[in-house]
Enzyme design. Sequence first.
Site, PDB file in Angstrom:
ATOM      1  N   ASP A  14       0.814  -1.216   0.000  1.00 60.19           N
ATOM      2  CA  ASP A  14       0.000   0.000   0.000  1.00 60.19           C
ATOM      3  C   ASP A  14       0.849   1.268   0.000  1.00 60.19           C
ATOM      4  OD1 ASP A  14      -2.307  -1.677   0.294  1.00 60.19           O
ATOM      5  OD2 ASP A  14      -1.800  -1.861   2.402  1.00 60.19           O
ATOM      6  N   LYS A  17       2.008   2.298  -5.096  1.00 60.81           N
ATOM      7  CA  LYS A  17       2.647   1.836  -6.346  1.00 60.81           C
ATOM      8  C   LYS A  17       1.786   2.172  -7.553  1.00 60.81           C
ATOM      9  CE  LYS A  17       2.880  -2.398  -4.620  1.00 60.81           C
ATOM     10  NZ  LYS A  17       2.617  -2.196  -3.180  1.00 60.81           N
ATOM     11  N   LYS A  19      -0.122   4.692  -8.252  1.00 58.94           N
ATOM     12  CA  LYS A  19       0.086   6.051  -8.766  1.00 58.94           C
ATOM     13  C   LYS A  19       1.432   6.165  -9.498  1.00 58.94           C
ATOM     14  CE  LYS A  19       1.286  10.674  -7.618  1.00 58.94           C
ATOM     15  NZ  LYS A  19       1.311  11.856  -6.782  1.00 58.94           N
ATOM     16  N   ALA A  40      -4.233  -7.669  -4.204  1.00 60.08           N
ATOM     17  CA  ALA A  40      -3.692  -6.315  -4.371  1.00 60.08           C
ATOM     18  C   ALA A  40      -4.820  -5.334  -4.658  1.00 60.08           C
ATOM     19  CB  ALA A  40      -2.710  -6.297  -5.530  1.00 60.08           C
ATOM     20  N   GLY A  41      -4.595  -4.096  -4.364  1.00 64.57           N
ATOM     21  CA  GLY A  41      -5.570  -3.063  -4.710  1.00 64.57           C
ATOM     22  C   GLY A  41      -4.823  -1.795  -5.061  1.00 64.57           C
ATOM     23  N   HIS A  42      -4.806  -1.466  -6.333  1.00 66.48           N
ATOM     24  CA  HIS A  42      -4.103  -0.260  -6.775  1.00 66.48           C
ATOM     25  C   HIS A  42      -5.134   0.813  -7.122  1.00 66.48           C
ATOM     26  CE1 HIS A  42      -0.267  -2.676  -7.975  1.00 66.48           C
ATOM     27  NE2 HIS A  42      -0.451  -2.593  -6.687  1.00 66.48           N
ATOM     28  N   GLN A 222       1.800  -6.180  -3.461  1.00 64.48           N
ATOM     29  CA  GLN A 222       2.244  -6.345  -2.070  1.00 64.48           C
ATOM     30  C   GLN A 222       3.641  -5.705  -1.934  1.00 64.48           C
ATOM     31  OE1 GLN A 222       0.947  -9.555  -3.548  1.00 64.48           O
ATOM     32  NE2 GLN A 222      -0.959  -8.540  -3.104  1.00 64.48           N
ATOM     33  N   THR A 299      -9.967  -4.716   0.970  1.00 69.76           N
ATOM     34  CA  THR A 299     -10.822  -5.222   2.044  1.00 69.76           C
ATOM     35  C   THR A 299     -11.436  -4.117   2.891  1.00 69.76           C
ATOM     36  OG1 THR A 299      -8.913  -5.336   3.503  1.00 69.76           O
ATOM     37  CG2 THR A 299      -9.441  -7.344   2.278  1.00 69.76           C
ATOM     38  N   ARG A 301     -10.102  -2.700   5.303  1.00 72.54           N
ATOM     39  CA  ARG A 301      -9.627  -2.761   6.694  1.00 72.54           C
ATOM     40  C   ARG A 301      -8.775  -1.536   7.027  1.00 72.54           C
ATOM     41  NH1 ARG A 301      -6.575  -8.448   6.979  1.00 72.54           N
ATOM     42  NH2 ARG A 301      -6.010  -7.843   4.866  1.00 72.54           N
ATOM     43  N   GLY A 413       0.701  14.226  -3.124  1.00 73.17           N
ATOM     44  CA  GLY A 413      -0.766  14.205  -3.162  1.00 73.17           C
ATOM     45  C   GLY A 413      -1.205  13.034  -4.007  1.00 73.17           C
TER      46      GLY A 413
HETATM   47  P1  IMP Z   1      -2.946 -12.889   1.451  1.00 74.19           P
HETATM   48  O1  IMP Z   1      -2.058 -12.325   0.405  1.00 74.19           O
HETATM   49  O2  IMP Z   1      -4.399 -12.609   1.233  1.00 74.19           O
HETATM   50  O3  IMP Z   1      -2.677 -14.350   1.724  1.00 74.19           O
HETATM   51  O4  IMP Z   1      -2.607 -12.137   2.837  1.00 74.19           O
HETATM   52  C1  IMP Z   1      -1.350 -12.312   3.507  1.00 74.19           C
HETATM   53  C2  IMP Z   1      -0.876 -11.007   4.136  1.00 74.19           C
HETATM   54  O5  IMP Z   1      -0.544 -10.074   3.102  1.00 74.19           O
HETATM   55  C3  IMP Z   1      -1.919 -10.313   5.003  1.00 74.19           C
HETATM   56  O6  IMP Z   1      -1.250  -9.653   6.059  1.00 74.19           O
HETATM   57  C4  IMP Z   1      -2.520  -9.287   4.070  1.00 74.19           C
HETATM   58  O7  IMP Z   1      -3.075  -8.194   4.778  1.00 74.19           O
HETATM   59  C5  IMP Z   1      -1.283  -8.877   3.297  1.00 74.19           C
HETATM   60  N1  IMP Z   1      -1.612  -8.329   1.966  1.00 74.19           N
HETATM   61  C6  IMP Z   1      -1.993  -9.007   0.861  1.00 74.19           C
HETATM   62  N2  IMP Z   1      -2.182  -8.174  -0.177  1.00 74.19           N
HETATM   63  C7  IMP Z   1      -1.899  -6.944   0.297  1.00 74.19           C
HETATM   64  C8  IMP Z   1      -1.875  -5.651  -0.314  1.00 74.19           C
HETATM   65  O8  IMP Z   1      -2.140  -5.468  -1.505  1.00 74.19           O
HETATM   66  N3  IMP Z   1      -1.510  -4.626   0.497  1.00 74.19           N
HETATM   67  C9  IMP Z   1      -1.164  -4.801   1.794  1.00 74.19           C
HETATM   68  N4  IMP Z   1      -1.166  -5.972   2.401  1.00 74.19           N
HETATM   69  C10 IMP Z   1      -1.527  -7.039   1.645  1.00 74.19           C
END
Ligand code: IMP
Length: 441
Positions: A14, A17, A19, A40-42, A222, A299, A301, A413
């Site tokens: 997070d 990347k 941007k 992942a979430g970009h 990640q 997610t 979170r 920004g």
């Molecule tokens: P998984 O990749 O869903 O198995 O999660 C394993 C760990 O990687 C957990 O702590 C997730 O929160 C973290 N994680 C997976 N993808 C991301 C991401 O894109 N950003 C930040 N943390 C991630």
Amino acid sequence: MSINIAVLGAQWGDEGKGKIVDMLTPHFAAVARYQGGHNAGHTVYVQGKKFVLHLIPSGILHPGVTCIIGNGVVVDPQALFKEIDELAAMGVAVDGRLVISEKAHVILPYHRELDVLSEARRGERKIGTTSRGIGPAYEDKIGRRGIRVCDLLGDPAALAEEVRENVSARNRIIRDSTLEWQPLLEQILAYGERMRPWVGDVSLLLARMMREGRRVMFEGAQATLLDIDHGTYPFVTSSNASAGGVCTGLGVPPRAIGGVLGVAKAYTTRVGEGPLPTELSGELADRLREGGQEYGASTGRPRRCGWFDAVVVRYSARINGLDALALTKLDVLDGLPDVRLCTGYRTSQGTITEFPADLRTLAAATPVYETLPGWSAPSKGATRLEQLPAEARRYIARLEEVSGVECAIISTGSDRAETIVTPGSVVAGWLGGPHVAAGRT
Ligand code: IMP
């Protein structure tokens, strides 16, 4: 010069990347993802429109750029189609520009169930996964029972046997479960048909492009501290997010990587469980979380927040051979009376400055901080170094010294325009190359 570069996370993910990849994309002919999946979430903002990409490289927002999903990625067909449909609804067509490796492994519905089950079984020791089935899909890959994209397009009888075997293995793990393999097979075959136009030999395509001098950007998901080998194991994801993953995850030789750019926030965040030495609590943590909108793109979170950890970034620089950093979200620190950099950890064995392998050492470590004056004038929106408050420049200079890497890009920004490319930096040199895809959707 035709340099291919890797852009990857230098902390716990997070870092922004999306941007950075988005702003560099006009200089490249292709953007290739080499690991991870839709965990992942970009998030990318283009002319006020918000795009959240999970699986498809953010290069898709630039017309003419080829977007590649490598063999090292695990593909959930349902998530892929959802993303493709959402992009289409926002006017972005993927046809002719998306290539998915025939060797990529497929995430199936039972992988998601197994992910949730495994977390529940771990109880207090849970990893805090994204519940997307990533880990179980990689487990099947390493266990040599995974189903690959090419299997969906090949001999249906052979696929039927694989699916039957996998479903019965899974039914043995999940008590009282009676998942039927035939309907799943039909569903998977239908997925294959929809994917067929996009499936190809990624390694061959990349070799051809690079031979023709067309530049490729390797996009990490990640980050290094979530890497299965080099991260804070077991609180990691199940793939090689660090630079080593580029070669195995795309079928390109090490020499294809001409440069490596690490992306790091001006502070630290982490989502999920596991130690975070510089973690803050209370008002300051809330301030960073709200200021930086630190909520998971996949997610939702809330992310854990802390000061910049130079031990972590120096470690990332070594593991990945970072040529430079893109420092993001500097503006989130605007207005703080003082700012801190962690330069080492106090442990029972004395002060250490190298990242430890043993999580117990890390969990018990107390950060050693350097405190610097904050800045009241905004860094937000600065596009040139001179526009930054003097204290912000001093913070960056010290951060570079203790991390051992130069900040070639500074993001001030969320908008693409709110960026400084440091004149004379290695990135400024990389960007001197040909512009292959100007314009955007
Ligand atoms: P998984 O990749 O869903 O198995 O999660 C394993 C760990 O990687 C957990 O702590 C997730 O929160 C973290 N994680 C997976 N993808 C991301 C991401 O894109 N950003 C930040 N943390 C991630």
